[in-house]
Design a protein around this motif. Sequence first.
Motif, PDB file in Angstrom:
ATOM      1  N   LEU A   1      43.053  70.434  48.949  1.00 57.58           N
ATOM      2  CA  LEU A   1      41.873  70.861  48.202  1.00 57.58           C
ATOM      3  C   LEU A   1      41.742  72.359  48.422  1.00 57.58           C
ATOM      4  O   LEU A   1      41.632  72.815  49.571  1.00 57.58           O
ATOM      5  CB  LEU A   1      40.651  70.110  48.746  1.00 57.58           C
ATOM      6  CG  LEU A   1      39.427  70.017  47.858  1.00 57.58           C
ATOM      7  CD1 LEU A   1      39.749  69.344  46.534  1.00 57.58           C
ATOM      8  CD2 LEU A   1      38.327  69.247  48.584  1.00 57.58           C
TER       9      LEU A   1
ATOM     10  N   SER B   1      29.976  64.596  55.403  1.00 60.23           N
ATOM     11  CA  SER B   1      31.381  64.369  55.049  1.00 60.23           C
ATOM     12  C   SER B   1      32.051  63.514  56.120  1.00 60.23           C
ATOM     13  O   SER B   1      32.078  63.886  57.293  1.00 60.23           O
ATOM     14  CB  SER B   1      32.055  65.742  54.935  1.00 60.23           C
ATOM     15  OG  SER B   1      33.457  65.617  54.921  1.00 60.23           O
TER      16      SER B   1
ATOM     17  N   ARG C   1      25.861  63.526  49.053  1.00 58.98           N
ATOM     18  CA  ARG C   1      25.058  64.679  48.614  1.00 58.98           C
ATOM     19  C   ARG C   1      23.755  64.208  47.971  1.00 58.98           C
ATOM     20  O   ARG C   1      23.608  63.059  47.606  1.00 58.98           O
ATOM     21  CB  ARG C   1      25.797  65.484  47.555  1.00 58.98           C
ATOM     22  CG  ARG C   1      27.167  65.968  47.902  1.00 58.98           C
ATOM     23  CD  ARG C   1      28.237  65.326  47.073  1.00 58.98           C
ATOM     24  NE  ARG C   1      29.586  65.633  47.582  1.00 58.98           N
ATOM     25  CZ  ARG C   1      30.244  66.725  47.279  1.00 58.98           C
ATOM     26  NH1 ARG C   1      29.728  67.603  46.448  1.00 58.98           N
ATOM     27  NH2 ARG C   1      31.430  66.963  47.787  1.00 58.98           N
TER      28      ARG C   1
ATOM     29  N   ARG D   1      44.485  59.618  53.559  1.00 59.14           N
ATOM     30  CA  ARG D   1      43.217  60.048  54.157  1.00 59.14           C
ATOM     31  C   ARG D   1      42.142  59.835  53.106  1.00 59.14           C
ATOM     32  O   ARG D   1      42.339  60.190  51.935  1.00 59.14           O
ATOM     33  CB  ARG D   1      43.258  61.524  54.541  1.00 59.14           C
ATOM     34  CG  ARG D   1      41.887  62.075  54.913  1.00 59.14           C
ATOM     35  CD  ARG D   1      41.953  63.535  55.328  1.00 59.14           C
ATOM     36  NE  ARG D   1      40.659  63.997  55.789  1.00 59.14           N
ATOM     37  CZ  ARG D   1      39.810  64.720  55.061  1.00 59.14           C
ATOM     38  NH1 ARG D   1      40.118  65.097  53.827  1.00 59.14           N
ATOM     39  NH2 ARG D   1      38.649  65.082  55.569  1.00 59.14           N
TER      40      ARG D   1
ATOM     41  N   ASN E   1      37.139  60.781  48.067  1.00 57.89           N
ATOM     42  CA  ASN E   1      38.421  61.451  47.821  1.00 57.89           C
ATOM     43  C   ASN E   1      39.535  60.723  48.559  1.00 57.89           C
ATOM     44  O   ASN E   1      39.351  60.364  49.716  1.00 57.89           O
ATOM     45  CB  ASN E   1      38.397  62.892  48.377  1.00 57.89           C
ATOM     46  CG  ASN E   1      37.532  63.847  47.583  1.00 57.89           C
ATOM     47  OD1 ASN E   1      37.023  64.817  48.129  1.00 57.89           O
ATOM     48  ND2 ASN E   1      37.363  63.595  46.317  1.00 57.89           N
TER      49      ASN E   1
ATOM     50  N   VAL F   1      40.900  71.900  52.174  1.00 55.51           N
ATOM     51  CA  VAL F   1      41.695  71.013  53.025  1.00 55.51           C
ATOM     52  C   VAL F   1      43.163  71.375  52.822  1.00 55.51           C
ATOM     53  O   VAL F   1      43.642  71.458  51.685  1.00 55.51           O
ATOM     54  CB  VAL F   1      41.452  69.523  52.663  1.00 55.51           C
ATOM     55  CG1 VAL F   1      42.303  68.605  53.533  1.00 55.51           C
ATOM     56  CG2 VAL F   1      39.972  69.170  52.807  1.00 55.51           C
TER      57      VAL F   1
ATOM     58  N   THR G   1      31.987  62.261  50.741  1.00 56.28           N
ATOM     59  CA  THR G   1      30.950  63.294  50.887  1.00 56.28           C
ATOM     60  C   THR G   1      29.679  62.837  50.196  1.00 56.28           C
ATOM     61  O   THR G   1      29.663  62.542  48.999  1.00 56.28           O
ATOM     62  CB  THR G   1      31.371  64.687  50.370  1.00 56.28           C
ATOM     63  OG1 THR G   1      31.944  64.577  49.095  1.00 56.28           O
ATOM     64  CG2 THR G   1      32.335  65.361  51.308  1.00 56.28           C
TER      65      THR G   1
ATOM     66  N   HIS H   1      36.734  76.152  48.031  1.00 56.30           N
ATOM     67  CA  HIS H   1      35.676  76.046  47.014  1.00 56.30           C
ATOM     68  C   HIS H   1      34.307  76.017  47.692  1.00 56.30           C
ATOM     69  O   HIS H   1      34.210  75.852  48.903  1.00 56.30           O
ATOM     70  CB  HIS H   1      35.867  74.767  46.184  1.00 56.30           C
ATOM     71  CG  HIS H   1      35.664  73.498  46.978  1.00 56.30           C
ATOM     72  ND1 HIS H   1      36.637  72.960  47.771  1.00 56.30           N
ATOM     73  CD2 HIS H   1      34.595  72.680  47.108  1.00 56.30           C
ATOM     74  CE1 HIS H   1      36.183  71.866  48.353  1.00 56.30           C
ATOM     75  NE2 HIS H   1      34.936  71.665  47.977  1.00 56.30           N
TER      76      HIS H   1
ATOM     77  N   ASN I   1      38.106  60.615  52.285  1.00 55.67           N
ATOM     78  CA  ASN I   1      36.943  61.417  52.661  1.00 55.67           C
ATOM     79  C   ASN I   1      35.766  61.021  51.778  1.00 55.67           C
ATOM     80  O   ASN I   1      35.900  60.905  50.558  1.00 55.67           O
ATOM     81  CB  ASN I   1      37.250  62.907  52.502  1.00 55.67           C
ATOM     82  CG  ASN I   1      36.045  63.771  52.813  1.00 55.67           C
ATOM     83  OD1 ASN I   1      35.322  64.193  51.911  1.00 55.67           O
ATOM     84  ND2 ASN I   1      35.792  64.017  54.080  1.00 55.67           N
TER      85      ASN I   1
ATOM     86  N   HIS J   1      35.125  76.191  51.634  1.00 50.56           N
ATOM     87  CA  HIS J   1      35.890  75.262  52.469  1.00 50.56           C
ATOM     88  C   HIS J   1      36.997  74.638  51.647  1.00 50.56           C
ATOM     89  O   HIS J   1      36.960  74.677  50.405  1.00 50.56           O
ATOM     90  CB  HIS J   1      34.954  74.191  53.040  1.00 50.56           C
ATOM     91  CG  HIS J   1      34.236  73.435  51.968  1.00 50.56           C
ATOM     92  ND1 HIS J   1      33.115  73.932  51.343  1.00 50.56           N
ATOM     93  CD2 HIS J   1      34.500  72.258  51.370  1.00 50.56           C
ATOM     94  CE1 HIS J   1      32.722  73.082  50.423  1.00 50.56           C
ATOM     95  NE2 HIS J   1      33.548  72.045  50.405  1.00 50.56           N
TER      96      HIS J   1
HETATM   97  C1  MD6 Z   1      37.488  66.707  52.347  1.00 51.30           C
HETATM   98  N1  MD6 Z   1      35.547  67.860  51.733  1.00 51.30           N
HETATM   99  O1  MD6 Z   1      37.251  66.834  53.542  1.00 51.30           O
HETATM  100  C2  MD6 Z   1      36.827  67.530  51.317  1.00 51.30           C
HETATM  101  N2  MD6 Z   1      32.574  69.528  50.896  1.00 51.30           N
HETATM  102  O2  MD6 Z   1      38.319  65.911  51.932  1.00 51.30           O
HETATM  103  C3  MD6 Z   1      34.766  68.706  51.089  1.00 51.30           C
HETATM  104  O3  MD6 Z   1      35.080  69.292  50.088  1.00 51.30           O
HETATM  105  C4  MD6 Z   1      33.466  68.942  51.654  1.00 51.30           C
HETATM  106  O4  MD6 Z   1      34.052  67.982  53.748  1.00 51.30           O
HETATM  107  C5  MD6 Z   1      31.377  69.787  51.385  1.00 51.30           C
HETATM  108  C6  MD6 Z   1      31.013  69.451  52.644  1.00 51.30           C
HETATM  109  C7  MD6 Z   1      31.909  68.829  53.461  1.00 51.30           C
HETATM  110  C8  MD6 Z   1      33.172  68.568  52.974  1.00 51.30           C
END
Ligand code: MD6
Length: 222
Positions: free
Chosen positions: A137, A154, A219, A213, A129, A198, A217, A140, A215, A196
Amino acid sequence: MPSATATPDLFAAEPPPSPSTAWLGPQTAVLRGFALPAAGLLLDGIARIAAQAPWRRMQTPGGYTMSVAVTNCGAFGWTSDRRGYRYGAVDPLTGHPWPALPPALLQLAGEAAAAAGFGGFVPDACLVNCYAPGARLSLHQDRDERDFGAPIVSVSLGMRATFLFGGLARADKPVPVPLEHGDVVVWGGVDRLRFHGVRPLHGAPHPVLGERRINLTFRRAG
Ligand code: MD6
Ligand code: FE
């Protein structure tokens, strides 16, 4: 290689802050600075991924355009369009498979998961991302993966962001968690389906990444 006890970078202008772990839930760890030793390798990997699978802003099923720009690497990539969210092996923009997970990313993800108590984590998907100022964000759950038994790792790079960590119900009030360049959040187990999000990105540009920024993730999707 990157770990909480890696050798300090002798050529850094300032010593990195010492790694430390904060627990946001029974099985959610914030590993402060964990990705700093590998940050250069990670950014090289991200540049190569974006050259093959370009950044794009996806449509949501509700008809909005996401403010975050997205790409993927690994066997499976996450996409969103008017038909819904899904994982697939092919990038719909290029018609090619998603770029492979670079070894430096795979290694960091495994080491971070292990440091948080999840040994043997081998991701098959990495959502990348990119946030510009104002991008956010909304709250969700990550529930499009087939395997909720595996954690999510993450990695935050670039500008500081405020991560919002909620509960298992959407109405649970989220806790704001500032995430810096190099911080890694690992969650799984009983916390795997916590809501969660942002907050809109704002503040000082990052010395290396500028007004961005990124990010990652990791999985287990397939
Ligand atoms: C973010 N992260 O930090 C978006 N999902 O940009 C997430 O949506 C996320 O950080 C699941 C687990 C950790 C995360
Ligand atoms: Fe998420």
